[in-house]
Design an enzyme around this catalytic site. Sequence first.
Site: not given
Lengths: 405, 405
Positions: B12-13, B170, B301, B319, B379
């Site tokens: 993931g990120y 969203e 997370d 972020q 965005k």
Amino acid sequence: MRKPRIVVLGAGYGGLMTVTRLQKQLGTNEAEVILINKNDYHYETTWLHEASAGTLHHDRVRYDVKDVVNTSKVNFLQTTVDDIKVEEKKVITSQGEVEFDYLVIALGAESETFGIQGLHEHAFMISNVNSARQIREHIELQFATYKNEEVPKDERLTIVVGGAGFTGIEFLGELGNRVPELCKEYDIDRSKVRIVCVEAAPMILPGFDPELVKYARATLEKKGVEFHIGTPLKEAKAGSVLIAKSEDEVEEIKAGTIVWAAGVRGNRVIEKAGIENMRARVKINRDLRVPGHDNIFIIGDCSLMINEETERPYPPTAQIAMQQGEVCARNIAALLHGKDDLEEFTPDIKGTVCSLGENDAIGVVYGKKLTGTKASFMKKVVDNRALYMVGGPSLVFKKGKFKFF
Amino acid sequence: MRKPRIVVLGAGYGGLMTVTRLQKQLGTNEAEVILINKNDYHYETTWLHEASAGTLHHDRVRYDVKDVVNTSKVNFLQTTVDDIKVEEKKVITSQGEVEFDYLVIALGAESETFGIQGLHEHAFMISNVNSARQIREHIELQFATYKNEEVPKDERLTIVVGGAGFTGIEFLGELGNRVPELCKEYDIDRSKVRIVCVEAAPMILPGFDPELVKYARATLEKKGVEFHIGTPLKEAKAGSVLIAKSEDEVEEIKAGTIVWAAGVRGNRVIEKAGIENMRARVKINRDLRVPGHDNIFIIGDCSLMINEETERPYPPTAQIAMQQGEVCARNIAALLHGKDDLEEFTPDIKGTVCSLGENDAIGVVYGKKLTGTKASFMKKVVDNRALYMVGGPSLVFKKGKFKFF
């Protein structure tokens, strides 16, 4: 004096052909023409297998009735036909009654399940735009769900097609092309997917040339279709079908998708109207009128005509429906002009082409056997011709098939 | 002498950021780096609401791990992590055990249902590519089915979204744009479709600036979203949800689609591994290591850090995960180089932008409030920046969002 009123039921191949010819042949003062159809669009029934498989978008297989019907000459009424009062010369629609002087019944076919249990509840039918896109979306959801369930169920990826007649085979051809795309889209190994065809008759495509049938079967098998021929489908259940492998042996095939493409009958309105019929098809006179009802014509899939050469009924095809529409329009014009000797209809079968997916097909055209890209080319010519006949070059330009090779 | 082995769990990120930085900072002889991930691709978790609504194809929200990882420096192992044996320095995967000297746990979040009955069975979660495309296809099938059932069930066209936090809002924004498209695709009147948001908290987007929240709500209501705020979802059933209108009053909303977007927790592997946690999130040291385990880092997370200003945990965002990945890589390099004073991590929150569908958004960027196309532009800048950080300009070119106005 009131103008005679011609009511045409159905904007399929036969109905639209009748109306577009009538609007050319009749002056506005000669008659009032009313076209009644459930939808505000016509759809190409013979292309629905593509929309069902998802290889052609459903908007490509339909066009607005108003694109081809001249509404200054024809009144278009979008409603459902519920019944026909033959003696009272009235059509009962969801929006009220419509009286007629001349009636053309061109309501098209419905699926015939032959009383097989569970088909109505658990199988999809390739009947119209609504059912076609539901099949497409149902199959796609099966693939999407497979990748998101804790224990993936392989049977989700099994598609059973009941019937190896024209529609069944054409649908299998499209599935053969679509499944690899779906596998790519949903990260699924092609070997997990089964495409199974179940057919009660001892062969596929009955009535077709044996050499072409062999080609079709080999082509579809190469695309991964499994055939169970001479194998009646006994029952459809939620998530499976029972097929008769022999007199005493029943096999269950688990399947996420069951599509019934094995039979058609005429429209139930025919039965309700009390016109003598066989599975809602009416044995019409050679001038296309109903015996004993000189003001009612039936054309297309609700009509039944015997081919005197083979002593069997002509198949319900778009080609015949359109040819009937032309003769029907001329006969109505003749009646309006006070003539008594109506034209007799004889089908002029130019050929039959069965698609096996994009770029492959089999067919007999003007007596010549074709396979592969040549047959596929001819199939597209046939498809474009149907558009041309109803809507002229502009409709061919808008909806035609031009990806020939 | 065996090279020290760094094992990174999750692409993931956070995980990808760690690995791409390690491959730059370490020589091939300094350490062996192994990246373990369930899929052979990375996906943009923050874009999944678009894939779920069907406004962006799922292939646009993912890219191959091998596009950004240098496989001559990093061994990529595609498998599922089942457990971590902290004391034995081993990761248990579906394909066997992998030993580590340094471990980076970047396994990401899972949905949290807070014990609400029926959510697991009857609600979809916007969790990954697989679930996103299942939601998209499920909604589409509801629309297709509505037009092909004998008695159309209006409730099929109701979509209930549980949660008015970031993801919920969203997703609602995308649905607001997608529903009119679906109505057109399936010949359905827009007024038949309901988009309902149910939120237990007394406001939408808690923590956001009230003026922006007001803008967001008005925008979504204009798109037809109905809000039930301060209204806990009590139970999800097959085809409906029960919501608490007041202490004694429960209302049932029938819905063909239920999407739960109201909570996240850390990965269950954390709990299984026996590391002290709160809902599978671990309160890590400022150097990103697990208290008492100097060779184990947790980022993204699954990590929990307290914002000392607000005395509340930082939210689980891409972020922060990416910033942690950069620090994590530097800290591992420092340990390998024999240094003891590791860098302390402090989030540098540049801003937060919440999309309200294509061309509209709200946000605070460098302390400045933005709405409408300006916010929507920002965005896309944020989205492209995430690609740039991991994969450089070529990845931005391949997967970036450039339709700015």
